[in-house]
Design an enzyme around this catalytic site. Structure first.
Site, PDB file in Angstrom:
ATOM      1  N   ARG A  47       8.954  48.922  42.708  1.00 32.92           N
ATOM      2  CA  ARG A  47       8.297  48.714  41.411  1.00 32.92           C
ATOM      3  C   ARG A  47       9.287  48.328  40.325  1.00 32.92           C
ATOM      4  O   ARG A  47       8.906  48.016  39.211  1.00 32.92           O
ATOM      5  CB  ARG A  47       7.490  49.926  41.002  1.00 32.92           C
ATOM      6  N   LYS A 144      14.052  60.342  58.354  1.00 35.38           N
ATOM      7  CA  LYS A 144      14.290  61.760  58.135  1.00 35.38           C
ATOM      8  C   LYS A 144      14.692  61.986  56.678  1.00 35.38           C
ATOM      9  O   LYS A 144      15.159  61.021  56.067  1.00 35.38           O
ATOM     10  CB  LYS A 144      15.348  62.291  59.091  1.00 35.38           C
ATOM     11  N   HIS A 174      18.974  58.067  63.401  1.00 31.34           N
ATOM     12  CA  HIS A 174      19.843  56.899  63.607  1.00 31.34           C
ATOM     13  C   HIS A 174      20.945  57.163  64.629  1.00 31.34           C
ATOM     14  O   HIS A 174      21.511  56.239  65.188  1.00 31.34           O
ATOM     15  CB  HIS A 174      20.400  56.371  62.281  1.00 31.34           C
ATOM     16  N   LYS A 178      22.972  54.649  67.997  1.00 34.53           N
ATOM     17  CA  LYS A 178      24.408  54.362  68.140  1.00 34.53           C
ATOM     18  C   LYS A 178      24.708  54.014  69.593  1.00 34.53           C
ATOM     19  O   LYS A 178      24.322  54.746  70.504  1.00 34.53           O
ATOM     20  CB  LYS A 178      25.238  55.578  67.693  1.00 34.53           C
ATOM     21  N   GLU A 212      32.524  65.091  58.917  1.00 31.78           N
ATOM     22  CA  GLU A 212      32.565  64.029  57.910  1.00 31.78           C
ATOM     23  C   GLU A 212      33.638  64.325  56.878  1.00 31.78           C
ATOM     24  O   GLU A 212      33.834  65.484  56.506  1.00 31.78           O
ATOM     25  CB  GLU A 212      31.225  63.933  57.185  1.00 31.78           C
ATOM     26  N   ASP A 231      19.930  68.851  57.531  1.00 27.14           N
ATOM     27  CA  ASP A 231      20.366  67.457  57.407  1.00 27.14           C
ATOM     28  C   ASP A 231      20.940  66.921  58.720  1.00 27.14           C
ATOM     29  O   ASP A 231      20.764  65.751  59.041  1.00 27.14           O
ATOM     30  CB  ASP A 231      21.432  67.374  56.290  1.00 27.14           C
ATOM     31  N   HIS A 236      20.220  65.262  64.388  1.00 24.12           N
ATOM     32  CA  HIS A 236      21.283  64.569  65.136  1.00 24.12           C
ATOM     33  C   HIS A 236      21.934  65.456  66.216  1.00 24.12           C
ATOM     34  O   HIS A 236      22.076  65.047  67.354  1.00 24.12           O
ATOM     35  CB  HIS A 236      22.381  64.079  64.190  1.00 24.12           C
ATOM     36  N   LYS A 336      30.583  68.674  55.870  1.00 21.58           N
ATOM     37  CA  LYS A 336      31.041  67.676  54.886  1.00 21.58           C
ATOM     38  C   LYS A 336      32.437  68.077  54.436  1.00 21.58           C
ATOM     39  O   LYS A 336      32.780  69.258  54.430  1.00 21.58           O
ATOM     40  CB  LYS A 336      30.117  67.690  53.668  1.00 21.58           C
TER      41      LYS A 336
HETATM   42  C1  BG6 Z   1      22.532  61.308  57.726  1.00 21.95           C
HETATM   43  C2  BG6 Z   1      22.742  62.470  56.787  1.00 21.95           C
HETATM   44  O1  BG6 Z   1      21.397  61.516  58.524  1.00 21.95           O
HETATM   45  O2  BG6 Z   1      23.672  61.152  58.561  1.00 21.95           O
HETATM   46  C3  BG6 Z   1      23.995  62.280  55.963  1.00 21.95           C
HETATM   47  O3  BG6 Z   1      21.621  62.601  55.933  1.00 21.95           O
HETATM   48  C4  BG6 Z   1      25.182  62.002  56.862  1.00 21.95           C
HETATM   49  O4  BG6 Z   1      24.248  63.418  55.161  1.00 21.95           O
HETATM   50  C5  BG6 Z   1      24.874  60.882  57.846  1.00 21.95           C
HETATM   51  O5  BG6 Z   1      26.283  61.646  56.044  1.00 21.95           O
HETATM   52  C6  BG6 Z   1      25.984  60.720  58.872  1.00 21.95           C
HETATM   53  O6  BG6 Z   1      25.754  59.577  59.631  1.00 21.95           O
HETATM   54  P1  BG6 Z   1      26.961  58.729  60.239  1.00 21.95           P
HETATM   55  O7  BG6 Z   1      26.269  57.649  60.994  1.00 21.95           O
HETATM   56  O8  BG6 Z   1      27.778  58.237  59.092  1.00 21.95           O
HETATM   57  O9  BG6 Z   1      27.733  59.673  61.113  1.00 21.95           O
END
Ligand code: BG6
Length: 486
Positions: A47, A144, A174, A178, A212, A231, A236, A336
């Protein structure tokens, strides 16, 4: 291979972060590689921009910088933009969806609706689509987080399920897109070598880490209401676990694979709330440094409550109650602002039952498979060999397999792969509702205990591997995280 079917890809949240960083770049890459049907259209819904020209200006400014990884091909970029149709729509006004119907109605092919929006809009969007008859000949992609807990996830799934059949619903995780994660299936089920050893008789423990360096990256608001368990673990990490632990499926048919993953998720040993401190560690980062750069504490990030007890780190000991895995600890960890960005799986095999060659052969981890998913995909098999020279002394050696040396081309980003799968109607790499429910059911007692606990998460300095309690949990089982070995 080009998708043979035409498509109309409707992107809700067309000016959102995900569209900018992942979805539009992935569609561009697929277009550039000649993998999209010529007649396929992308209908961006947002929008903020008034018309198509303004939207394309936004795409040029914000999306282009994210597609230049392989070098931008200007001609391909120009023809990619020609695929884009823009529809200005306020998603909170279902009565306006007639505009979308008019825009999409005459376009050819299967309709894919990608909801890159807040989950609170999933149900209203689906109902509005149905009200203008757009749920026919359609697939819907849900990002998600799908809900906040089992109840809210069920509420969304029930409501979406009234409008779309399960076979039309693509729940994205996602990680499943991979390449190295799919390679796990190839490694396990394409080789006779590993499968006989892939069980409790030969495996002592398994570690899965997704670490991460990044913090919450401007998503403080969202993250503070979410935390690492929702998360990363609920989706994952449990998906990775189910791929590692599943029985061989009879085929790669979507339901054959998903049935086996589901059996693992349903076999997870329930967490006993009284034992939680022995099997679950939660942490939150304080100020520290990543590769020499100072980073602030989580509690001072924008959007985060200063007294937040949200976890930015989780380590868990998980067990699977079936014949293959009974008694084998699976250690899961994510966080993180850790010391490194790495996702890897470590399979520690049991030592030899008797050593005629001295104590080295009895050491844990002498035989070990390390599967690195990112940043660079490698598999390393550790074993023992004789040190040259006199005597019979053993030393650790390893065999390395670096995939980029074998396959120099053709690697696909996760989103590209998954979007092509949706367009082609391939469901195997998407999460089925019952899998998602089983995962929520398993994490809920942990969420509940932590929500009611008066103990805050354990602090850790940004740039480290998380709270000491995570190492202590492994030490109780006579093992340690891989990076602590040397
Ligand atoms: C996402 C999370 O699903 O995956 C993020 O919401 C995270 O917080 C991310 O940083 C990590 O994905 P990748 O592909 O960078 O390992």
């Amino acid at each position: 291979m080009q998708t043979d079917s035409s498509f109309t890809f409707v992107l809700f949240g067309g000016t959102g972060d995900l569209s900018m960083r992942k979805i539009l770049p992935a569609l561009y890459e697929a277009h550039r590689a000649g993998l999209l049907a010529e007649t396929g259209k992308i209908v961006a819904v947002a929008r903020h921009e008034d018309n198509r020209d303004a939207y394309l200006a936004w795409v040029n400014e914000h999306v282009k910088p994210h597609v230049s990884k392989n070098g931008l091909d200007e001609a391909a970029w120009k023809s990619f933009l020609e695929r884009i149709v823009y529809v200005k729509l306020d998603l909170s006004r279902p009565e306006d969806f007639g505009v979308l119907r008019d825009a999409v109605g005459t376009l050819p092919g299967i309709r894919v609706f990608y909801l890159a929006t807040s989950p609170s809009l999933f149900v209203p969007i689906c109902r509005a689509l149905a009200s203008v008859g757009l749920n026919e000949n359609a697939r819907i992609v849900l990002e998600k987080p799908l809900g906040y807990d089992l109840r809210s996830s069920n509420a969304i799934n029930d409501a979406v399920g009234e409008i779309f059949a399960e076979g039309q619903i693509y729940r994205i995780d996602h990680y499943l897109g991979k390449e190295p994660v799919q390679n796990l299936l190839a490694l396990r089920f394409g080789n006779a070598l590993f499968e006989p050893l892939w069980r409790r008789e030969w495996v002592e423990s398994i570690q899965i880490t997704i670490a991460e360096e990044l913090g919450v990256e401007g998503r403080g608001d969202f993250y503070d209401n979410t935390g690492a368990l929702r998360d990363m673990v609920q989706n994952h990490l449990l998906q990775l676990l189910s791929i590692i632990a599943m029985e061989p499926p009879h085929s790669m048919d979507a339901d054959a694979v998903r049935n086996e993953k589901l059996r693992v998720l349903r076999s997870l040993k329930p967490i006993d709330p009284r034992e939680i401190s022995k099997v679950a560690v939660r942490g939150q980062y304080h100020a520290g440094g990543i590769r020499g750069t100072p980073v602030p504490a989580y509690s001072t990030e924008k959007g985060v409550k200063p007294d937040s007890t949200t976890e930015t780190f989780v380590a868990l000991k998980v067990e699977i109650e079936n014949w293959r895995w009974a008694g084998v600890p699976f250690f899961l960890r994510t966080g993180k602002r850790l010391a490194d960005r790495v996702a890897e799986i470590v399979v520690n095999f049991r030592p030899v039952p008797h050593s005629a060659l001295g104590a080295t052969a009895l050491r844990p981890g002498a035989n070990r498979l390390v599967i690195r998913l990112q940043p660079n995909e490698t598999i390393r098999l550790y074993c023992l060999a004789k040190q040259p020279g006199e005597g019979m002394n053993l030393a650790s050696v390893h065999l390395d397999l670096a995939f980029d040396q074998f396959f120099r081309e053709g690697q696909m980003e996760a989103y590209q792969r998954l979007l092509l799968d949706v367009i082609s109607g391939r469901l195997a790499l998407f999460v089925r509702r019952d899998e998602q429910e089983a995962a929520w059911r398993w994490v809920e007692p942990i969420l509940g205990e932590w929500a009611n606990s008066n103990k805050p998460p354990k602090p850790y300095a940004a740039g480290t591997w998380g709270p000491a309690a995570s190492s202590a949990m492994l030490a109780q089982h006579g093992t340690c995280w891989l990076e602590e070995e040397n």
